[in-house]
Design an enzyme around this catalytic site. Sequence first.
Site, PDB file in Angstrom:
ATOM      1  N   SER A 197      31.958 130.597  57.776  1.00  0.00           N
ATOM      2  CA  SER A 197      33.278 130.326  57.216  1.00  0.00           C
ATOM      3  C   SER A 197      34.175 131.510  57.524  1.00  0.00           C
ATOM      4  O   SER A 197      33.735 132.656  57.514  1.00  0.00           O
ATOM      5  CB  SER A 197      33.154 130.146  55.703  1.00  0.00           C
TER       6      SER A 197
ATOM      7  N   GLU B  62      27.703 117.313  59.984  1.00  0.00           N
ATOM      8  CA  GLU B  62      28.888 116.615  59.454  1.00  0.00           C
ATOM      9  C   GLU B  62      29.614 115.864  60.559  1.00  0.00           C
ATOM     10  O   GLU B  62      30.095 114.747  60.364  1.00  0.00           O
ATOM     11  CB  GLU B  62      29.825 117.626  58.793  1.00  0.00           C
TER      12      GLU B  62
ATOM     13  N   GLN C 201      40.531  94.559  79.931  1.00  0.00           N
ATOM     14  CA  GLN C 201      40.638  95.912  80.483  1.00  0.00           C
ATOM     15  C   GLN C 201      40.472  96.969  79.386  1.00  0.00           C
ATOM     16  O   GLN C 201      40.103  98.107  79.649  1.00  0.00           O
ATOM     17  CB  GLN C 201      41.999  96.064  81.172  1.00  0.00           C
TER      18      GLN C 201
ATOM     19  N   ASN D 290      27.478 126.761  57.414  1.00  0.00           N
ATOM     20  CA  ASN D 290      27.866 125.366  57.246  1.00  0.00           C
ATOM     21  C   ASN D 290      27.180 124.443  58.256  1.00  0.00           C
ATOM     22  O   ASN D 290      27.035 124.800  59.418  1.00  0.00           O
ATOM     23  CB  ASN D 290      29.379 125.214  57.376  1.00  0.00           C
TER      24      ASN D 290
ATOM     25  N   THR E  98      14.365 107.972  45.324  1.00  0.00           N
ATOM     26  CA  THR E  98      15.093 106.702  45.350  1.00  0.00           C
ATOM     27  C   THR E  98      16.315 106.961  44.468  1.00  0.00           C
ATOM     28  O   THR E  98      16.211 107.737  43.504  1.00  0.00           O
ATOM     29  CB  THR E  98      14.263 105.531  44.778  1.00  0.00           C
ATOM     30  N   HIS E  99      17.437 106.380  44.820  1.00  0.00           N
ATOM     31  CA  HIS E  99      18.708 106.670  44.127  1.00  0.00           C
ATOM     32  C   HIS E  99      19.039 108.162  44.186  1.00  0.00           C
ATOM     33  O   HIS E  99      19.768 108.669  43.339  1.00  0.00           O
ATOM     34  CB  HIS E  99      18.679 106.229  42.660  1.00  0.00           C
TER      35      HIS E  99
ATOM     36  N   TYR F  28      38.603  85.262  82.678  1.00  0.00           N
ATOM     37  CA  TYR F  28      39.113  86.622  82.532  1.00  0.00           C
ATOM     38  C   TYR F  28      40.523  86.642  81.950  1.00  0.00           C
ATOM     39  O   TYR F  28      41.362  85.827  82.313  1.00  0.00           O
ATOM     40  CB  TYR F  28      39.121  87.322  83.908  1.00  0.00           C
TER      41      TYR F  28
ATOM     42  N   LYS G  39      28.656 132.004  53.769  1.00  0.00           N
ATOM     43  CA  LYS G  39      28.401 130.598  54.069  1.00  0.00           C
ATOM     44  C   LYS G  39      27.790 130.335  55.426  1.00  0.00           C
ATOM     45  O   LYS G  39      28.044 131.032  56.399  1.00  0.00           O
ATOM     46  CB  LYS G  39      29.703 129.786  53.951  1.00  0.00           C
TER      47      LYS G  39
HETATM   48  N1  ARG Z   1      41.528  96.867  85.819  1.00  0.00           N
HETATM   49  C1  ARG Z   1      41.042  95.547  85.521  1.00  0.00           C
HETATM   50  C2  ARG Z   1      40.092  95.583  84.325  1.00  0.00           C
HETATM   51  O1  ARG Z   1      39.687  96.648  83.960  1.00  0.00           O
HETATM   52  C3  ARG Z   1      40.317  94.998  86.705  1.00  0.00           C
HETATM   53  C4  ARG Z   1      40.337  93.532  86.790  1.00  0.00           C
HETATM   54  C5  ARG Z   1      41.721  93.059  87.045  1.00  0.00           C
HETATM   55  N2  ARG Z   1      41.749  91.669  87.336  1.00  0.00           N
HETATM   56  C6  ARG Z   1      42.896  90.981  87.373  1.00  0.00           C
HETATM   57  N3  ARG Z   1      42.793  89.748  87.622  1.00  0.00           N
HETATM   58  N4  ARG Z   1      44.031  91.551  87.140  1.00  0.00           N
HETATM   59  O2  ARG Z   1      39.757  94.598  83.740  1.00  0.00           O
END
Ligand code: ARG
Length: 467
Positions: free
Chosen positions: A287, A300, A332, A295, A165-166, A327, A293
Amino acid sequence: MADDTTDTKSSNQMWGGRFASGPDAIMEEINASIGFDKKLFAQDIRGSIAHATMLAHQGIISADDKDKIVHGLNTILSEIESGNFEFSRQLEDIHMNVEARLATLIGPAAGRLHTARSRNDQVALDFRLWVKEELQKTEQMLTGLIAAFLDRAEEHAESVMPGFTHLQTAQPVTFGHHCMAYVEMFGRDRARVRHAIEHLDESPIGAAALAGTGYPIDRHMTAKALGFREPTRNSIDTVSDRDFAIEFLSIAAIAGMHLSRLAEEIVIWSTPQFGFVRLSDAFSTGSSIMPQKKNPDAAELVRAKTGRINGSLVALLTIMKGLPLAYSKDMQEDKEQVFDAAESLELAIAAMTGMVRDMTVNTARMKAAAGSGYSTATDLADWLVREASLPFRDAHHVTGRAVALAESKGCDLAELPLSDLQAIHADITDKVYDVLTVEASVASRKSFGGTAPSEVRRQIAFWRARN
Ligand code: ARG
């Protein structure tokens, strides 16, 4: 920027009806998503085939047109799979690239495919299908990682190491127990993955632009054909929802955090100073200047990939947080975050599974370290409570004096002569030496979930039955 009198480019062939000219070059560049959403081609084509089949079944398009559409889409699928498809940035995204090619292949029937749908429900569908498949892949990969840990835990159910712990030596534990801690962590990640698959298992197609459609579509039919449990219930939510992507990223971030903690432990354990494990040549690098070494680069990089995944989660949460329903084009920007995080997570799980399977565990080093740092001090205190009826707080104090004495003599608790211990508390007998070894300490911790080999084996059996 070009003004429209000098712009000779033609307008978009898919939606350009009301446009006199095409987009500025910058507009095209900022607008296009084909560079990354071409990854969705298989989902896009599957979705379109299901949609066209449903349209014909409902008498919205003719069976003949449907056959042409399905045949054309399958041709496009093999063109893309074999690298014989030319993606066009002018056509913006995967949806319009596929549809334009379909028109070239089958003529006017192609124009009927987009009946009763919009790119808004189309992209929601494609992306959901992609994330669902990725979650299924993640589930399998986590199962592989858990299996690797179960094997190592079984092999080392009795190997003692210092528990920390710690990052200070606390009490002896078994390496098997430590491995099983990771099994719990990755087991929770896998449970989250399974929940997420359940959450997203609803089909968006048929929500259309946002309001549904007047065509007599059958959303249950497309949902079933695409392997979804049922259709989504609200068309507005359907096209504005990216919870499934954010959930994927949250799960990836939590799993990444676990992987990163494991990576950090491997980095520490594989130092010459600790020497608890030695990484295989397959999972380490040399290395270019220091020949001695070895690594832990893979560990990492797993640690660093976690930072990237966290960035993707924050990015998508931020992209979504201010958007009005339904939307907006902002959405996008969801895909690259998810694609990048998925790639990082897959690599991280695969690298860790390999490292855990391959690493050599130096049980002698672990045992020596387990005994140093007065790791059995709690056992001495517990012995005083049990055998000399001391209240725990007093036992703690007596033990503290014993530790201070051992420290001043430069020896371990078990190396203090009985006379020294009795000078600290008269009731101590030579029986105490039985609990001062690391093996006795570990074997005594039989409480449910504890580090005793018998308990570790119980935990292993629990997970074996579920893996
Ligand atoms: N390429 C668009 C996206 O990835 C698709 C949908 C586009 N719709 C629109 N009404 N322009 O979201």
